[in-house]
Each structure stands twice: as structure tokens, then as C-alpha cells.
Design an enzyme around this catalytic site. Sequence first.
Site, PDB file in Angstrom:
ATOM      1  N   ARG A  24      -6.155   1.005  17.751  1.00  0.00           N
ATOM      2  CA  ARG A  24      -6.750   1.128  16.432  1.00  0.00           C
ATOM      3  C   ARG A  24      -7.675  -0.078  16.311  1.00  0.00           C
ATOM      4  O   ARG A  24      -8.534  -0.259  17.159  1.00  0.00           O
ATOM      5  CB  ARG A  24      -5.681   1.218  15.337  1.00  0.00           C
ATOM      6  CG  ARG A  24      -6.234   1.840  14.049  1.00  0.00           C
ATOM      7  CD  ARG A  24      -5.173   2.016  12.964  1.00  0.00           C
ATOM      8  NE  ARG A  24      -4.772   0.746  12.347  1.00  0.00           N
ATOM      9  CZ  ARG A  24      -3.879   0.633  11.372  1.00  0.00           C
ATOM     10  NH1 ARG A  24      -3.291   1.712  10.886  1.00  0.00           N
ATOM     11  NH2 ARG A  24      -3.554  -0.549  10.861  1.00  0.00           N
ATOM     12  N   LYS A  62       0.817  -1.226   0.000  1.00  0.00           N
ATOM     13  CA  LYS A  62       0.000   0.000   0.000  1.00  0.00           C
ATOM     14  C   LYS A  62       0.847   1.270   0.000  1.00  0.00           C
ATOM     15  O   LYS A  62       0.421   2.294  -0.499  1.00  0.00           O
ATOM     16  CB  LYS A  62      -0.956  -0.010   1.193  1.00  0.00           C
ATOM     17  CG  LYS A  62      -0.250   0.144   2.522  1.00  0.00           C
ATOM     18  CD  LYS A  62      -1.163  -0.046   3.715  1.00  0.00           C
ATOM     19  CE  LYS A  62      -0.368   0.207   4.983  1.00  0.00           C
ATOM     20  NZ  LYS A  62      -0.955  -0.359   6.179  1.00  0.00           N
TER      21      LYS A  62
HETATM   22  C1  PLP Z   1       0.105  -0.883   6.811  1.00  0.00           C
HETATM   23  C2  PLP Z   1      -0.045  -2.083   7.629  1.00  0.00           C
HETATM   24  C3  PLP Z   1       1.043  -2.948   7.790  1.00  0.00           C
HETATM   25  C4  PLP Z   1       2.417  -2.687   7.208  1.00  0.00           C
HETATM   26  O1  PLP Z   1       3.023  -1.582   7.820  1.00  0.00           O
HETATM   27  P1  PLP Z   1       4.556  -1.191   7.540  1.00  0.00           P
HETATM   28  O2  PLP Z   1       4.859  -0.215   8.612  1.00  0.00           O
HETATM   29  O3  PLP Z   1       4.617  -0.568   6.188  1.00  0.00           O
HETATM   30  O4  PLP Z   1       5.360  -2.416   7.629  1.00  0.00           O
HETATM   31  C5  PLP Z   1       0.833  -4.092   8.533  1.00  0.00           C
HETATM   32  N1  PLP Z   1      -0.359  -4.354   9.098  1.00  0.00           N
HETATM   33  C6  PLP Z   1      -1.422  -3.538   8.976  1.00  0.00           C
HETATM   34  C7  PLP Z   1      -2.706  -3.889   9.639  1.00  0.00           C
HETATM   35  C8  PLP Z   1      -1.297  -2.372   8.238  1.00  0.00           C
HETATM   36  O5  PLP Z   1      -2.348  -1.545   8.126  1.00  0.00           O
END
Ligand code: PLP
Length: 364
Positions: free
Chosen positions: A134, A39
Site C-alpha cells: 500500500r 477512524k
Molecule cells: C487504519 C490505520 C491504522 C489503524 O489500524 P487498526 O487496524 O484499526 O489498528 C494504523 N495505521 C494506518 C496507516 C492506518 O491507515
Amino acid sequence: MNSGKYPQLEIALNKISSNYKHMEKVCSTYGIAITTIIKGVNGLTKVAESMYKAGSSSFGSSRLHQLKNIKEHLKHIETMLVRIPMITEVEDMVKFVDISLNSEESTLEFINEVCKKNDITHKVILMCDLGDLREGIFELDKIIRVAKRIEFEFENVILYGLGTNLSCLGSIVPTVKNLSRLVNIASSIEENIGRKLQVISGGGTTSLPLVFNGEMPHRINHLRVGEGILLARDLKDYFKLDMRGFYTDTFVLHAEIVEVQIKPSYPIGTMFIDAFGNKPSYEDKGLRKRAIVAVGNQDIGSSTKLISKLHGLDIIGSSSDHVVMDYTDTNVDLKVGDIIDFELYYQALLFLTGSSDVSKVFKY
Ligand SMILES: *Cc1c(COP(=O)(O)O)cnc(C)c1O
């Protein structure tokens, strides 16, 4: 789509795949599998493809359309939706998402219904909230109760594992203590359902310091890693981890100078608020050499997320379409038309890859 040359984002696919390989090697040493989270680059197909070629077979995103796109390009991969699903996307989700993270009973009920109708199954990782506040179920008895419902009542939903998310909202650090709690909750679930869970997913990039230091609780066997592979910047700059072997110049922004002038460093007149309603503060350093590049917050989010490699270059601030710099303390003479290079933090990467005004150039 902007057909111009600048601003330009140079994407070093060879460095990204090298980062993936390195991360995979470290994590697999400790028995941890990785889902590569895309993402942060808006699901750019070429970036996903390069990590696929480097060996990644599991990809995750918060955005369904990104997963749909890469599932169409890379047929044999596993896809994971990491934002708990909207009810309105469930019908679509079960078609091309293999695993989703979930915390709402009503949504799980609906996923089961939709899967039943289509005669398919869908895997879920139940999320528990360990304090970052969250997503995730907060109370232990509720987690157990929902896990049992999935296992024994929802015939078309498979309870694949237990997971948590830390850092992102409450800024809570993943620790041996909170992740051991996750493992204990998983064990309670296992006692209640009479079998082992396949996956205990202990977070994202910010959980990696525990892995690198050999402290990750034993049964954590999965992480969802985006930034740590794509930029490998936060672990180095914020967590002070030794990141030798990882590239941080995987994405470089090239921006073109449109103004070079000598100006005072302190604004003249009554100061109020800037373009975004903030009150900036400035230090009076007298007359300075200033340059403006044609890129702005619409493309980068905030100029505080740019890193200049030009020694002595001071990024003063930015508005929607301009970044203003003070180059007095550099040993270069800048002129209009020159190109300035920046490395990035995550927010700038997110904005730049999503901006249609930024041209993307891939290096192999
Ligand atoms: C965005 C996200 C991740 C990955 O996060 P990074 O900091 O880019 O490794 C993992 N788990 C969830 C639920 C996320 O929203």
C-alpha cells in the site's frame, strides 16, 4: 438524521476506556507508545473523549475533518493523520495536525512550503513499504535520500520518525523479520542524519500479537491502534490471542424484526445475481423459521460482519436494507417487533457509526 429508535448502536464508553487502559498498560511494559486511531468510529467525539479521560493523549485518523473536530474538543492532544495527505488538504492539515505519515517527496516539499509561509513546523513519519504494497517508499536508497532531504533541506518539516503499514492491503503479517528490517532502515537513516529518530512506528492492531508474545523488535516504540482498542475482536477471533481483560461487546447493534415467516430455505426460480451483483449459494434445508430485521448493508457493510449472541441463529444474508436470519435452531420464538442484538466486526462498526439512519446510545 433518523429520529427513530432502531436500528440502534449501543456504545459502552466505560468498556472502551477500559480497553484503552488495558492496551496502554501492555504496550508501555514493552516501551511502546500508542496513538489511538478513531477512524473506525468515524471520529465520534464521545468515544475519543472517553479514551482521552482514560489517558490517551495522541489521536489519529485517516480523515482530516475528524482530527479537526477532536482537536477543537480536546485542546491538548496530539493529532496524527494516518492517510498520506492529499496535496489539496495540506494547507488545512498543518493547522491542526501535529504529525502526518508521508511517502511522497513532492508532497513533503509542498508541506515545507506551506509551513514556511505560515512560519510553523510540522512533524512527519516517513513511511516505508515492507511488502504489503500500500503506501510507503519501496527502495532503501530512496528512503535514505528522502529522509536526508527532509532533515537537511526542508527547514519547516521535522523528520519525527520512520513507520510502516502492513496487513491492510496485501494481508502481509507483521513479523520479527519484516519489523527488524524497519529497525535496520531506521538505523541507516540515523547514521546518515547523525541523530536518533524519536519514533519507529511498527503498524497497527495486527502488530500487537508480537507485543503480546514479547517478540516485538526492541526499537519499535510506537503503534497506531484502532480496532484492538475499539473492538478487540480481530486479535481474539483471527489471531487466536488470549484477550482476557478486553471487552468485545463495546458496540452492540439492536435491530428490530419486521417479518417472521416459515419459508423454504432454497430460492425458487432461476438464480442469477443478488442486489450487489454477487452469486449467492444456498443449502436446501427444507422449510425453516425465518426473520427479517430492519437494517441492511447500507448500515453494516455486510451481514457477514455481524455476530449474533443468540445461540443457533443463522444469518443467511442481506441486501441494502434487510438482514435475513434463520432462527429454527434457536430455542426462542421470535415475533414482529422483537429486538435482535449483534456484536460487530470492524467493517460493520465503520458503517454503523457513519450511518445517520442509526441512532447512537451511549452508556457511561
Ligand atoms: C487504519 C490505520 C491504522 C489503524 O489500524 P487498526 O487496524 O484499526 O489498528 C494504523 N495505521 C494506518 C496507516 C492506518 O491507515
